[in-house]
Scaffold this active site. Sequence first.
Site, PDB file in Angstrom:
ATOM      1  N   TRP A  46     -26.134  45.514   2.004  1.00  0.00           N
ATOM      2  CA  TRP A  46     -25.599  44.701   0.987  1.00  0.00           C
ATOM      3  C   TRP A  46     -23.942  44.855   1.192  1.00  0.00           C
ATOM      4  O   TRP A  46     -23.306  45.683   1.158  1.00  0.00           O
ATOM      5  CB  TRP A  46     -25.856  44.877  -0.285  1.00  0.00           C
ATOM      6  CG  TRP A  46     -25.231  44.108  -1.283  1.00  0.00           C
ATOM      7  CD1 TRP A  46     -24.103  44.476  -1.738  1.00  0.00           C
ATOM      8  CD2 TRP A  46     -25.805  43.146  -1.853  1.00  0.00           C
ATOM      9  NE1 TRP A  46     -23.729  43.734  -2.809  1.00  0.00           N
ATOM     10  CE2 TRP A  46     -24.780  42.657  -3.022  1.00  0.00           C
ATOM     11  CE3 TRP A  46     -26.874  42.058  -1.954  1.00  0.00           C
ATOM     12  CZ2 TRP A  46     -24.758  41.901  -3.973  1.00  0.00           C
ATOM     13  CZ3 TRP A  46     -26.947  41.033  -2.692  1.00  0.00           C
ATOM     14  CH2 TRP A  46     -25.983  40.927  -3.722  1.00  0.00           C
ATOM     15  N   ASN A  65     -20.555  42.727  -0.916  1.00  0.00           N
ATOM     16  CA  ASN A  65     -20.020  41.646  -1.748  1.00  0.00           C
ATOM     17  C   ASN A  65     -18.664  41.699  -1.620  1.00  0.00           C
ATOM     18  O   ASN A  65     -18.114  41.477  -0.683  1.00  0.00           O
ATOM     19  CB  ASN A  65     -20.651  41.808  -3.140  1.00  0.00           C
ATOM     20  CG  ASN A  65     -20.572  43.046  -3.984  1.00  0.00           C
ATOM     21  OD1 ASN A  65     -21.133  44.037  -3.547  1.00  0.00           O
ATOM     22  ND2 ASN A  65     -19.840  43.310  -5.102  1.00  0.00           N
ATOM     23  N   ASP A  66     -18.001  41.996  -2.760  1.00  0.00           N
ATOM     24  CA  ASP A  66     -16.288  41.848  -2.907  1.00  0.00           C
ATOM     25  C   ASP A  66     -15.772  42.451  -1.778  1.00  0.00           C
ATOM     26  O   ASP A  66     -15.754  43.638  -1.704  1.00  0.00           O
ATOM     27  CB  ASP A  66     -15.960  42.311  -4.343  1.00  0.00           C
ATOM     28  CG  ASP A  66     -16.682  41.890  -5.600  1.00  0.00           C
ATOM     29  OD1 ASP A  66     -17.700  40.941  -5.254  1.00  0.00           O
ATOM     30  OD2 ASP A  66     -16.332  42.176  -6.635  1.00  0.00           O
ATOM     31  N   GLN A  99     -17.257  46.173  -1.085  1.00  0.00           N
ATOM     32  CA  GLN A  99     -18.512  46.569  -1.938  1.00  0.00           C
ATOM     33  C   GLN A  99     -19.578  46.730  -0.908  1.00  0.00           C
ATOM     34  O   GLN A  99     -20.019  45.961  -0.460  1.00  0.00           O
ATOM     35  CB  GLN A  99     -18.735  45.947  -2.994  1.00  0.00           C
ATOM     36  CG  GLN A  99     -17.479  45.812  -4.092  1.00  0.00           C
ATOM     37  CD  GLN A  99     -17.451  47.186  -4.914  1.00  0.00           C
ATOM     38  OE1 GLN A  99     -18.367  47.175  -5.874  1.00  0.00           O
ATOM     39  NE2 GLN A  99     -16.745  48.264  -4.426  1.00  0.00           N
ATOM     40  N   ARG A 137     -12.498  45.606 -15.791  1.00  0.00           N
ATOM     41  CA  ARG A 137     -12.753  46.197 -14.259  1.00  0.00           C
ATOM     42  C   ARG A 137     -11.907  45.316 -13.458  1.00  0.00           C
ATOM     43  O   ARG A 137     -11.175  44.361 -13.886  1.00  0.00           O
ATOM     44  CB  ARG A 137     -14.227  45.926 -13.857  1.00  0.00           C
ATOM     45  CG  ARG A 137     -14.963  44.608 -14.044  1.00  0.00           C
ATOM     46  CD  ARG A 137     -16.260  44.322 -13.719  1.00  0.00           C
ATOM     47  NE  ARG A 137     -16.981  42.985 -13.900  1.00  0.00           N
ATOM     48  CZ  ARG A 137     -17.622  43.080 -15.041  1.00  0.00           C
ATOM     49  NH1 ARG A 137     -17.744  44.030 -16.346  1.00  0.00           N
ATOM     50  NH2 ARG A 137     -18.028  41.557 -15.393  1.00  0.00           N
ATOM     51  N   ASP A 138     -12.043  45.634 -12.208  1.00  0.00           N
ATOM     52  CA  ASP A 138     -11.239  44.940 -10.978  1.00  0.00           C
ATOM     53  C   ASP A 138      -9.732  45.448 -11.052  1.00  0.00           C
ATOM     54  O   ASP A 138      -9.063  44.049 -10.961  1.00  0.00           O
ATOM     55  CB  ASP A 138     -11.771  43.741 -10.828  1.00  0.00           C
ATOM     56  CG  ASP A 138     -13.276  43.514 -10.901  1.00  0.00           C
ATOM     57  OD1 ASP A 138     -13.933  44.338 -10.448  1.00  0.00           O
ATOM     58  OD2 ASP A 138     -13.878  42.298 -11.392  1.00  0.00           O
ATOM     59  N   GLU A 152     -13.226  37.847 -13.957  1.00  0.00           N
ATOM     60  CA  GLU A 152     -13.046  39.040 -12.837  1.00  0.00           C
ATOM     61  C   GLU A 152     -12.395  39.065 -11.755  1.00  0.00           C
ATOM     62  O   GLU A 152     -11.829  37.943 -11.444  1.00  0.00           O
ATOM     63  CB  GLU A 152     -14.573  38.817 -12.433  1.00  0.00           C
ATOM     64  CG  GLU A 152     -15.799  39.064 -13.527  1.00  0.00           C
ATOM     65  CD  GLU A 152     -17.003  39.027 -12.833  1.00  0.00           C
ATOM     66  OE1 GLU A 152     -17.912  40.099 -12.917  1.00  0.00           O
ATOM     67  OE2 GLU A 152     -17.656  37.988 -12.436  1.00  0.00           O
TER      68      GLU A 152
END
Length: 493
Positions: free
Chosen positions: A60, A62-63, A79, A195-196, A256
């Site tokens: 997997w 993602n970001d 990620q 977050r982030d 986000e």
Amino acid sequence: MASAGNFSARRRNFISLSILAALAAPLARANGFIPGTAPARDLARDPMRPTFHFLPKAGWINDPNGPIFHNGMYHLFYQYNAALKITGGMSWGHATSRDMVHWRHEALAMAPVPDSPDSFGVWTGSCLAVDKRVYAVYTGVAKSDVAHASVHGDQELHETQMISWSDDAGLDHWKRPARTIVADPPPGMKVTGFRDPSLWRQGGYFYMTVGSGEAHKGGCVLLYRSRDLATFEYQHRLVGADWNGAPADDGGDMWECPEFFPLGDGHVLIYSTEGRAHWLSGKLDTDTMVFHPAKQGVLDTGAFYAPKTQLDAQGERILWGWVQETRSSDAFEAAGWAGMISLPRRLRLDTDGRLRMDIPAVTKQLRAGSLAGKRSGEHAVFILPGSNGEVVCAGVKDAPFEVIVTAASEELLRIAFAPDEHEFSAASRRIPLSVGDEPSVHLFVDGSVIEAVIGKREGYTTRFYIKNAPDITVEVRGEGVRAQAWSVSATPT
């Protein structure tokens, strides 16, 4: 955004789900593990798997996280979860490139450390070079209690802003455990998320943004500053918006993956909410550090989220995004892989403050051969063999044209230009152009993704899942339209 069952839920639901079994993935992966080096089967034979969009060998993604050009090399962190169950243990994968299109898989950069503030996940963040050292700020996640919970929908998860660093030329080794730099949200603020982080240097300070929001009040971006990268002080909200009434699970009260940067004669903030990536442009008052937005828009209407930017070797601002799956979790778990990173997009700011994007010339290295196509008057048809290719179209301002992408008689995408309104439509999205803009479409097809930049104003990314890699037909209809097509290969020539 992403969830275990389908992808209509937002990223915050994915985040909550991603923690439930955080210890399922072995933490020993932090030492020398290269993502996907031992897949259960030969994923390269999957005809729906992209060949020139970046993704790990299995698992997997993602970001995108902390993309940076350092010591003559492009570094892309992301990620990553090998388990493919959207269940915890989120880590930073790592890849390197000399040209932003041909990538080499590197060892895992950072993974959760037991009994630390990131024991349940090393989440999204950014990188900053200071002399020969590169710093990474990110959100660490650990179990806590209701009083300290910061993730919407989960009463046991606490988000902490953390910093790690690397002193080696290849950015292979990072300070672990990382240091906590902001342990809690601002006092008195009941956040929907925290977050982030994104970091930059300005004057005598380091500044950091953090994505946040408050239930039924709206999403926002929080601003911190530090002189030494050890102690950060909260300043104020850099920018925010009133709640739009959207349900909490849609993310209308949480922003986000914010990132704030100078561009042209202004400043730009990008952020993600309600399943889309947005931009704001305007002026920063450097005395008060208050941002005054003047223009706004969407970066991409389709399956594109949580983007990050970097400066390339020429100082151009490059955008990367997470291209999501739109099939079920059962389907991508059976496939053994999920998600990818978009192609690079170059960002510029017009004098009127509107954002402009295009695909940088470096991607021409992917072109393996020209496709002649069939042309008849105002109609051109290109066949992209094996669901793979690139098409560039340029129209004229006073004539309509269409680009229609089909496979096995199924329409996958239709992009139309209406000269009277001087705008494009893609699916149900309207994309207005500025007065001086020439209508254009630049699209790539890669296995199961179509990624397009429309009018150099907005992206549209969509997924399709057809077995056996059918040939893709791209029809271009319209008076005066110029169109070219190429087959594409990720193998360096």
